[in-house]
Design an enzyme around this catalytic site. Structure first.
Site, mmCIF file in Angstrom:
data_model
loop_
_atom_site.group_PDB
_atom_site.id
_atom_site.type_symbol
_atom_site.label_atom_id
_atom_site.label_comp_id
_atom_site.label_asym_id
_atom_site.label_seq_id
_atom_site.Cartn_x
_atom_site.Cartn_y
_atom_site.Cartn_z
ATOM 1 N N HIS A 190 -12.949 2.572 0.074
ATOM 2 C CA HIS A 190 -12.966 1.509 1.086
ATOM 3 C C HIS A 190 -13.636 0.244 0.540
ATOM 4 C CE1 HIS A 190 -12.956 4.655 4.590
ATOM 5 N NE2 HIS A 190 -11.728 4.214 4.384
ATOM 6 N N ARG A 243 -11.772 15.073 8.020
ATOM 7 C CA ARG A 243 -12.593 15.463 6.856
ATOM 8 C C ARG A 243 -14.006 15.793 7.299
ATOM 9 N NH1 ARG A 243 -11.149 10.221 3.830
ATOM 10 N NH2 ARG A 243 -8.900 10.455 3.680
ATOM 11 N N ASN A 251 0.878 -1.172 0.000
ATOM 12 C CA ASN A 251 0.000 0.000 0.000
ATOM 13 C C ASN A 251 0.918 1.225 0.000
ATOM 14 O OD1 ASN A 251 -1.776 2.043 0.487
ATOM 15 N ND2 ASN A 251 -2.690 1.141 2.325
ATOM 16 N N ASP A 309 -8.224 12.029 16.615
ATOM 17 C CA ASP A 309 -8.327 10.662 17.129
ATOM 18 C C ASP A 309 -9.545 10.563 18.031
ATOM 19 O OD1 ASP A 309 -7.930 8.343 18.934
ATOM 20 O OD2 ASP A 309 -6.036 8.177 17.867
ATOM 21 N N SER A 310 -10.446 9.643 17.692
ATOM 22 C CA SER A 310 -11.731 9.606 18.398
ATOM 23 C C SER A 310 -11.549 9.259 19.886
ATOM 24 C CB SER A 310 -12.696 8.635 17.727
ATOM 25 O OG SER A 310 -12.312 7.328 17.999
ATOM 26 N N GLU A 344 -8.229 -5.599 4.723
ATOM 27 C CA GLU A 344 -8.090 -5.203 3.321
ATOM 28 C C GLU A 344 -6.897 -5.897 2.652
ATOM 29 O OE1 GLU A 344 -9.392 -0.702 3.085
ATOM 30 O OE2 GLU A 344 -8.723 -1.187 5.097
ATOM 31 N N ARG A 389 -2.488 -1.976 -3.604
ATOM 32 C CA ARG A 389 -3.696 -1.191 -3.395
ATOM 33 C C ARG A 389 -3.630 0.032 -4.321
ATOM 34 N NH1 ARG A 389 -5.146 2.987 1.307
ATOM 35 N NH2 ARG A 389 -7.318 3.265 0.730
HETATM 36 P P1 AMP Z 1 -8.293 3.430 11.439
HETATM 37 O O1 AMP Z 1 -8.197 4.596 10.505
HETATM 38 O O2 AMP Z 1 -9.225 2.361 10.934
HETATM 39 O O3 AMP Z 1 -6.967 2.901 11.872
HETATM 40 O O4 AMP Z 1 -8.988 3.982 12.777
HETATM 41 C C1 AMP Z 1 -8.457 5.023 13.539
HETATM 42 C C2 AMP Z 1 -9.492 5.439 14.575
HETATM 43 O O5 AMP Z 1 -9.827 4.298 15.363
HETATM 44 C C3 AMP Z 1 -9.014 6.525 15.531
HETATM 45 O O6 AMP Z 1 -9.997 7.551 15.612
HETATM 46 C C4 AMP Z 1 -8.912 5.801 16.869
HETATM 47 O O7 AMP Z 1 -9.302 6.618 17.935
HETATM 48 C C5 AMP Z 1 -9.874 4.663 16.725
HETATM 49 N N1 AMP Z 1 -9.431 3.542 17.569
HETATM 50 C C6 AMP Z 1 -8.371 2.738 17.347
HETATM 51 N N2 AMP Z 1 -8.216 1.863 18.375
HETATM 52 C C7 AMP Z 1 -9.193 2.122 19.255
HETATM 53 C C8 AMP Z 1 -9.566 1.577 20.532
HETATM 54 N N3 AMP Z 1 -8.887 0.564 21.077
HETATM 55 N N4 AMP Z 1 -10.650 2.118 21.139
HETATM 56 C C9 AMP Z 1 -11.338 3.115 20.583
HETATM 57 N N5 AMP Z 1 -11.028 3.692 19.396
HETATM 58 C C10 AMP Z 1 -9.981 3.201 18.740
#
Ligand code: AMP
Length: 399
Positions: free
Chosen positions: A180, A241, A7, A283-284, A384, A91
Site C-alpha cells: 500500500h 486475512r 492495475n 465486508d465491514s 493510488e 501498478r
Molecule cells: P477498499 O478495499 O478500500 O475498497 O474497502 C473495502 C471496505 O470498505 C469494505 O469492508 C467496505 O465495507 C468498506 N466500505 C466501503 N464503503 C463504505 C461505506 N460507505 N461505509 C462503510 N464502510 C464502507
C-alpha cells in the site's frame, strides 16, 4: 500529457486514463472475470456515460484490447487515435529490495520484477503480463512501474528484520517489505499540505483500512515502519486475512486438520479476518450491521479489528517518539465513522480528542479532531491511480 494507468490482477484489470494538465480522469473502468465464465467490461467516461458489456475475455491481452477499443469508441470513447496516449503507468505489487522508487520499464527491469515474483506469486506475474501486453499493443510508448513496496524501502534494518535465522534473509529475501506504499505516500504528503507544514517536520501515522489494511509510521516524509510484512498477510485484521497471529498456530493447525501448505495459506488469506471471526462477511458494513442486529461474533470481529488498529497506533507512536497526525483512508477508513470513533476513543490519553460532529464524514477530506486536540486526525481519501499517473509523468518527462 495523457497517461493510462493499469492495475492488472489475476482476473481483473482496472484502468484510468488521466489528462495530466488538470490531473483529471478522462475515463475509467475495469475488465472482470478474465478467463472465467461471465467476463465483462465496465467503462465510464468523464461525461458520465457508462457502458457495461458481457464479453468473452480469455486473457490479459484480450482485456487490454477491449479497454483500448472502449477508449477509441466513436460514441463513448475519448480518444480519436491511440497515439494520444503518451505513456502507461503500471501498478506492480512487489519490487523487493531492487526498487525504492518508480522506474521506467526496460528489459532489465522486467527481469528484476520476474526475479522477485516468488515473493508475490499471486500478483507480480499478472502485473508483468499487463506490462508485456502493453509493449505489444502500444509499441514504443514509455511504460513505468510503480511499486506497492517502494515507499517502505526507507525502513531501518531493525524494523524490517525478522528474528529468524539471518541466512533466510540472505538466501530468499525474507524480510518486511510493506505494501500500500502509493497510498501511504499520497495521504502522508497530502496531510502535510492540509496542515500547511513541511512534511520533513512531521511525524505521521497513516491507516489504510480497506478490505486489505495496513498502517505506516512516517517520519519526515519517510516510512520507518509498516504493518504488512514479506507478504500482505501480516499486521492488521483484514476482510479475509488474519493479520498477526502466533506463528506456532500454523504447524498446530496443519497437524490437527491435516492441512498442506496451500490449504493453510488459503485459510489465513481467504477465510480469516472479519469473515473468519464473524462467519458473516468480509465486508465491514455487513459485519457491523450483523453486530447491530445482535450477532455476537460479528460484534467481536468488529472489536478485534478496531483493537488491532489502536494497538498499532500506540506502537507507532513509540516507534516515532510522538506523532503529529493520524490519517484514515481506504474504504473503511474513509467511510466508517463508527470504526474511527472506536479506534480514537481509546486514545484520549495519548492526546487525541475526537470531534464527533466532524467525524460524521464519508469519503471527503476533513480534520476530525477538535481544535484543542494535541494530536490531529484526518480523513483523506486515497488516490493510488493519481500517484501512479504523477510518477509516470515525472519519469517520462525526465527520461
Ligand atoms: P477498499 O478495499 O478500500 O475498497 O474497502 C473495502 C471496505 O470498505 C469494505 O469492508 C467496505 O465495507 C468498506 N466500505 C466501503 N464503503 C463504505 C461505506 N460507505 N461505509 C462503510 N464502510 C464502507
Amino acid at each position: 500529457m495523457k497517461i493510462l494507468v493499469l492495475n492488472s490482477g489475476s482476473s481483473s484489470i482496472k484502468f484510468q486514463l488521466f489528462n495530466m494538465e488538470k490531473e483529471e480522469v478522462l475515463a475509467k473502468g475495469q475488465v472482470e472475470r478474465i478467463g472465467i465464465e461471465g467476463s465483462a467490461i465496465e467503462y465510464e467516461n468523464m461525461e458520465g456515460q457508462e457502458v457495461e458489456k458481457d464479453i468473452d475475455i480469455s486473457n490479459h491481452r484480450d482485456g487490454i484490447e477491449h479497454i483500448i477499443e472502449m477508449l477509441l469508441d466513436t460514441e463513448v470513447g475519448i480518444l480519436e487515435n491511440i497515439d494520444e496516449i503518451n505513456a502507461v503507468g503500471h501498478r506492480v505489487v512487489h519490487g523487493g529490495e531492487k526498487f525504492a522508487e518508480s522506474t521506467l520499464i526496460t528489459d532489465e527491469v522486467i527481469n528484476s520484477i520476474e526475479e522477485v515474483s516468488s515473493l508475490a506469486p499471486l500478483h507480480n506475474p499478472h502485473n508483468l503480463s499487463g506490462i508485456k501486453v502493453c509493449q505489444e499493443l502500444l509499441p514504443g510508448k514509455p511504460q513505468v512501474a510503480v511499486f506497492d513496496t517502494a515507499f517502505h524501502q526507507t525502513m531501518p534494518e531493525e524494523a524490517y528484520t525478522y528474528a529468524i535465522p539471518y541466512e533466510y534473509y540472505e538466501k530468499y529475501g525474507v524480510r518486511r517489505y510493506g505494501f500500500h506504499g502509493t497510498s501511504h505516500k499520497f495521504v502522508s504528503n497530502r496531510v502535510a499540505e492540509i496542515m500547511d507544514k513541511d512534511k520533513n517536520d512531521l511525524k505521521i501515522i497513516t491507516c489504510h483500512l480497506g478490505n486489505g489494511a495496513s498502517i505506516a509510521a512516517i517520519d519526515g516524509g519517510e516510512s520507518v515502519d509498516t504493518s504488512m510484512g514479506m507478504t500482505p498477510l501480516e499486521g492488521l485484521v483484514m476482510g479475509t486475512r488474519s493479520g498477526d497471529i502466533d506463528p506456532a498456530i500454523i504447524p498446530f493447525l496443519m497437524d490437527k486438520e491435516d492441512l498442506d501448505t496451500k490449504e493453510i495459506d488459503n485459510i489465513l488469506n481467504k477465510e480469516s479476518g472479519l469473515l473468519g471471526v464473524s462467519g458473516v462477511s468480509n465486508d465491514s458494513r455487513d459485519v457491523r450491521q450483523a453486530a447491530q442486529d445482535g450477532n455476537h461474533r460479528a460484534e467481536l470481529a468488529d472489536k478485534v479489528f478496531n483493537y488491532r488498529v489502536r494497538k498499532y497506533i500506540g506502537a507507532y507512536i513509540a516507534a516515532l517518539n510522538g506523532v503529529d497526525a493520524v490519517v484514515f483512508t481506504g474504504g473503511i477508513g474513509e467511510n466508517a465513522a463508527g470504526v474511527r470513533e472506536h479506534i480514537l476513543d481509546g486514545l484520549d490519553n495519548l492526546g487525541f480528542e475526537l470531534d464527533p460532529k466532524a467525524n460524521k464524514v464519508r469519503g471527503e477530506e476533513r480534520e476530525i479532531t477538535t481544535d484543542d486536540s494535541a494530536v490531529k486526525a484526518f480523513v483523506i481519501p486515497t488516490n493510488e491511480e493519481l500517484v501512479i499517473a504523477r510518477d509516470t509523468e515525472n519519469i517520462v518527462e525526465n527520461k
